[in-house]
Design an enzyme around this catalytic site. Structure first.
Site, mmCIF file in Angstrom:
data_model
loop_
_atom_site.group_PDB
_atom_site.id
_atom_site.type_symbol
_atom_site.label_atom_id
_atom_site.label_comp_id
_atom_site.label_asym_id
_atom_site.label_seq_id
_atom_site.Cartn_x
_atom_site.Cartn_y
_atom_site.Cartn_z
ATOM 1 N N GLU A 264 0.832 -1.213 0.000
ATOM 2 C CA GLU A 264 0.000 0.000 0.000
ATOM 3 C C GLU A 264 0.860 1.254 0.000
ATOM 4 O O GLU A 264 0.614 2.211 0.738
ATOM 5 C CB GLU A 264 -0.962 -0.018 1.201
ATOM 6 C CG GLU A 264 -1.914 -1.218 1.163
ATOM 7 C CD GLU A 264 -2.956 -1.250 2.269
ATOM 8 O OE1 GLU A 264 -2.714 -0.674 3.342
ATOM 9 O OE2 GLU A 264 -4.016 -1.877 2.036
ATOM 10 N N GLU B 172 -12.222 -1.869 12.503
ATOM 11 C CA GLU B 172 -12.330 -1.275 11.169
ATOM 12 C C GLU B 172 -13.482 -1.865 10.354
ATOM 13 O O GLU B 172 -14.282 -1.125 9.782
ATOM 14 C CB GLU B 172 -10.991 -1.460 10.429
ATOM 15 C CG GLU B 172 -11.041 -0.964 8.994
ATOM 16 C CD GLU B 172 -9.712 -1.116 8.273
ATOM 17 O OE1 GLU B 172 -8.738 -1.602 8.881
ATOM 18 O OE2 GLU B 172 -9.655 -0.726 7.084
ATOM 19 N N ASP C 101 -8.149 -9.178 4.621
ATOM 20 C CA ASP C 101 -7.953 -7.972 5.425
ATOM 21 C C ASP C 101 -8.938 -7.871 6.585
ATOM 22 O O ASP C 101 -9.846 -7.042 6.538
ATOM 23 C CB ASP C 101 -8.076 -6.734 4.533
ATOM 24 C CG ASP C 101 -7.481 -5.497 5.188
ATOM 25 O OD1 ASP C 101 -6.952 -5.608 6.300
ATOM 26 O OD2 ASP C 101 -7.537 -4.415 4.563
HETATM 27 C C1 GCV Z 1 -2.364 0.749 8.276
HETATM 28 C C2 GCV Z 1 -6.058 -2.046 5.794
HETATM 29 C C3 GCV Z 1 -6.434 -0.723 6.375
HETATM 30 C C4 GCV Z 1 -5.281 0.256 6.313
HETATM 31 C C5 GCV Z 1 -4.079 -0.374 7.031
HETATM 32 C C6 GCV Z 1 -3.747 -1.687 6.334
HETATM 33 C C7 GCV Z 1 -2.604 -2.418 7.010
HETATM 34 O O1 GCV Z 1 -5.876 -1.954 4.419
HETATM 35 O O2 GCV Z 1 -7.554 -0.219 5.704
HETATM 36 O O3 GCV Z 1 -5.686 1.442 6.921
HETATM 37 O O4 GCV Z 1 -2.967 0.484 7.024
HETATM 38 O O5 GCV Z 1 -4.868 -2.527 6.382
HETATM 39 O O6 GCV Z 1 -2.892 -3.377 7.695
HETATM 40 O O7 GCV Z 1 -1.462 -2.044 6.843
#
Ligand code: GCV
Length: 712
Positions: free
Chosen positions: A317, A424, A396
């Site tokens: 990411e 989340e 995720d």
């Molecule tokens: C910290 C998901 C979340 C992101 C997070 C990522 C991760 O994609 O939406 O906010 O980033 O996981 O675990 O690194």
């Protein structure tokens, strides 16, 4: 107790001083003063020296000052005591009852310990005549023993109590804070944080509110957490500086946490040699890069001698990583491990690596495959102080996913499982969603087939050398710590499961209820307990019922991930699709006709997941694209299951709201109000989920609900 008596109740439940200067009172979570009544009314002798022994002394002294007990710290003799907390190697005391208590503890150790030592954190609890004794080899063991006594309340002093021996199954029990130092333009102060700001950082700097950090440390120690990373795994410029220029801020936090046996870890940027060191490369095989990491790490240990280590999100990411230099993740992780090794530090290297620029038209790329494809071939190449940190599921942190096959694919690597306490994808601390049962399912999953080794075994490792358990924290500067007061239970449960992953989550919840709502401060303790169990025990499954069906995942609003957005991610680059059309729904991940992901599992599950006939209902749409008329093992069709569960989910949430109303006037009014307010939102949001999901699938499939309920 009724509403008029709430002032008394506040006195019982809250600490005397607001912990935030003139700010709002901070809820004591599962450590209200009242939870210490039983301990605080006793005569306690503490025997031993050390920083953590001082912490135990401080805890006991405060409890005794409040509830009329007495405390002595060695050397003291000739006193009558009810409780002895002693280090085993501390000198003998000329007090017959204390020595008898210690002898009873030693005998219990021989009887129960099975030749094992107590280790750095273990303790034994036994009775000798009228005295309860807690013995430990090291001060941290005494601290954990003390909190065990608190949890037991009066039962710790029951003459008939048999001896007990406790030692954590996992060496490292860690929370990751996704807290930013500087407010991120999109993610804010805390990425995926639902409880206000950060308790560590505010607007680009340290908050300096170490009282709050201290209270946090107490809470964590009391449930067994012993490591925290204090900044987001997405490391931006300001956060990168914590490793060098701003290390002092980290050291201040470490000074506070140390008193509760908690080590500080830091998320670092793989590009730090370039960002901070002025080097032209961060190539893990470059000699200057290695020298830079070694020198930088040495300076960290000069300032923080018990520093835990680094946490890294690389090539994921948008975070930098070894791929830039044509290296792999073993090269990257080993670079940092080498720098940490002389100091006893560890690098937690995340396996959450996938292509986040996928083309939704391309059905051959499967995000679920990514972690295994990247990491499994590297098994055996990581240094011993590398822990590969694997999200529990292949995608995720969804409400329901299969267990990540990576956890069964790297026998020669130390693996940690990563959970998400911050909600989340599970209601963002606006919904009650007690995650203990889900985590327990994850931990008891046997990837090689029923009866075989479990995920708990994998992360425990041989002789406790596994990578441990890690979770993304759910705490912020909210007066209730977690936004939703009932979300405190998720944090508590994580700590207790990390101490013993085989424990029953319902028993842990019960423990949390007793501590948080002490029966002695509650008019009808049994009603409170029953109501909380009724609301919370099954709340994860309730959440699952009214959100994405049968393991297909997501269907959330893009960006903030709250509320229904059935096609929110369907045509995006993120690799999270459901492929619903007029005929059916789900992702074909079979070897026969799909992405081949099922083949990443050991043979037993590879076979079970391969066919829609043998795949468990709750994961059907994760693994298969099936027609709406497909009949589940439950006997229902997929489409009717979608309708039924969504109607049921909303009914259950409505029942939660009704049940909560029974507690009006019976518990702390501020907790009551906050939960009541959140339950309103949960009912609203669950209704929205129900109606959007049901309507979406009705419109796609044209199949009416066989019970004729309202679908729009
Ligand atoms: C910290 C998901 C979340 C992101 C997070 C990522 C991760 O994609 O939406 O906010 O980033 O996981 O675990 O690194």
């Amino acid at each position: 107790m009724n509403a008029e008596e709430s002032v008394d109740l506040e006195q019982l439940m809250f600490v005397d001083e607001p912990m935030d200067g003139d700010g709002p009172r901070v809820h004591p979570a599962w450590l209200p003063p009242e939870a210490f009544r039983s301990l605080g009314a006793r005569r306690v002798l503490l025997h031993g020296e050390g920083l953590l022994v001082d912490t135990v002394l401080d805890e006991v002294s405060r409890a005794c000052a409040r509830y009329g007990g007495l405390v002595w710290h060695s050397p003291s003799w000739d006193v009558d005591v009810d409780l002895v907390l002693a280090l085993r190697d501390a000198a003998e005391l000329p007090n017959p009852s204390v020595e008898a208590a210690r002898a009873a503890g030693e005998a219990a150790l021989v009887e129960l310990g099975d030749g094992e030592t107590l280790g750095d954190e273990g303790f034994v609890l036994a009775r000798a005549g009228d005295v309860t004794v807690v013995l430990a080899d090291a001060p941290a063991g005494l601290l954990y023993g003390l909190f065990h006594v608190v949890r037991l309340c009066a039962a710790a002093f029951d003459p008939a109590r048999p001896p007990e021996w406790h030692r954590p199954a996992l060496r490292r029990r860690m929370l990751n804070h996704w807290d930013n130092v500087a407010v991120h333009p999109v993610m804010g102060q805390v990425e995926r944080g639902y409880a206000g700001g950060s308790i560590f950082w505010r607007d680009g700097r340290s908050r300096g509110d170490l009282d709050r950090v201290r209270e946090y440390a107490r809470l964590l120690a009391s449930c067994g957490v012993n490591a925290i990373s204090v900044n987001n795994v997405n490391v931006a410029r300001t956060e990168a500086l914590l490793l060098t220029e701003r290390l002092g801020d980290v050291a201040e936090i470490a000074d506070v946490l140390r008193r509760y046996g908690i080590r500080v870890h830091l998320s670092v940027s793989f590009a730090a040699p370039v960002l901070l060191g002025g080097l032209s490369t961060a190539d893990p095989l470059d000699e200057n890069v290695r020298v830079w990491w070694a020198a930088t790490t040495r300076r960290v240990y000069e300032r923080i001698p018990d520093f835990g280590g680094y946490l890294v999100k690389a090539d994921s990411e948008g975070q930098p990583g070894p791929f830039t230099y044509g290296r792999d993740h073993a090269d990257g992780a080993n670079l940092l491990a080498e720098a940490l090794a002389p100091h006893g530090g560890v690098v937690h290297w995340r396996a959450f690596v996938y292509n986040h620029h996928q083309d939704w038209r391309d059905r051959s790329t499967d995000r679920a495959r990514a972690a295994y494809d990247h990491f499994a071939p590297l098994d055996g190449r990581f240094r011993t102080n590398v822990v590969v940190q694997v999200k529990f599921g292949p995608v995720d942190f969804q409400t329901r996913e299969p267990i990540s096959p990576v956890l069964a694919a790297m026998p020669a690597t130390r693996l940690a499982v990563e959970l998400q306490v911050t909600q989340e994808y599970t209601g963002q601390q606006r919904h009650v969603c007690h995650l203990g049962p889900w985590w327990s399912e994850v931990l008891s999953f046997a990837p090689w087939g029923p009866g075989g080794r479990t995920i708990a075994d994998v992360v425990t490792g041989e002789a406790g050398a596994g990578g441990g358990m890690v979770a993304v924290a759910n705490v912020g500067d909210d007066p209730f710590w977690t936004g939703h007061p009932l979300a405190q239970a998720n944090l508590y449960t994580f700590g207790r499961l990390a101490w013993d992953p085989r424990r029953d989550p319902t028993a842990i919840l019960d423990e949390w209820i007793t501590l948080t709502f002490p029966p002695s401060a509650t008019a009808d303790a049994e009603l409170v307990r029953r109501t909380l169990h009724e609301i919370m025990d099954d709340s994860w499954r309730t959440y699952e019922r009214y959100t994405a069906p049968l393991g297909v995942g997501f269907m959330v609003n893009p960006g903030d991930h709250y509320g229904p957005g059935v096609d929110g991610y369907e045509y995006t680059r993120w690799g999270t699709y459901h492929f619903a059309d007029r005929d059916g729904v789900g992702v074909d991940r079979s070897r026969a006709s799909g992405t081949g992901f099922t083949g990443q599992y050991p043979p037993y599950w590879a076979q079970v997941y391969e066919s829609p006939e043998s795949c468990p209902d709750e994961l059907l749409l994760f693994f298969h694209h099936v027609p709406y008329g497909h009949v589940l093992h439950s006997g229902s069709t997929v489409i009717q299951h979608i309708y039924d569960t969504h109607f049921a989910g909303v009914e259950e949430v409505t029942a939660m709201r009704r049940r909560w109303q029974r507690l009006n006037g019976m518990i702390d009014p501020s907790v009551y109000e906050r939960v009541a307010e959140r339950l309103e939102e949960q009912v609203r949001c669950a209704t929205e989920w129900r109606d959007q999901i049901n309507t979406y699938f009705f419109r796609k499939s044209g199949v009416p609900d066989e019970r004729g309920r309202d679908i729009y």
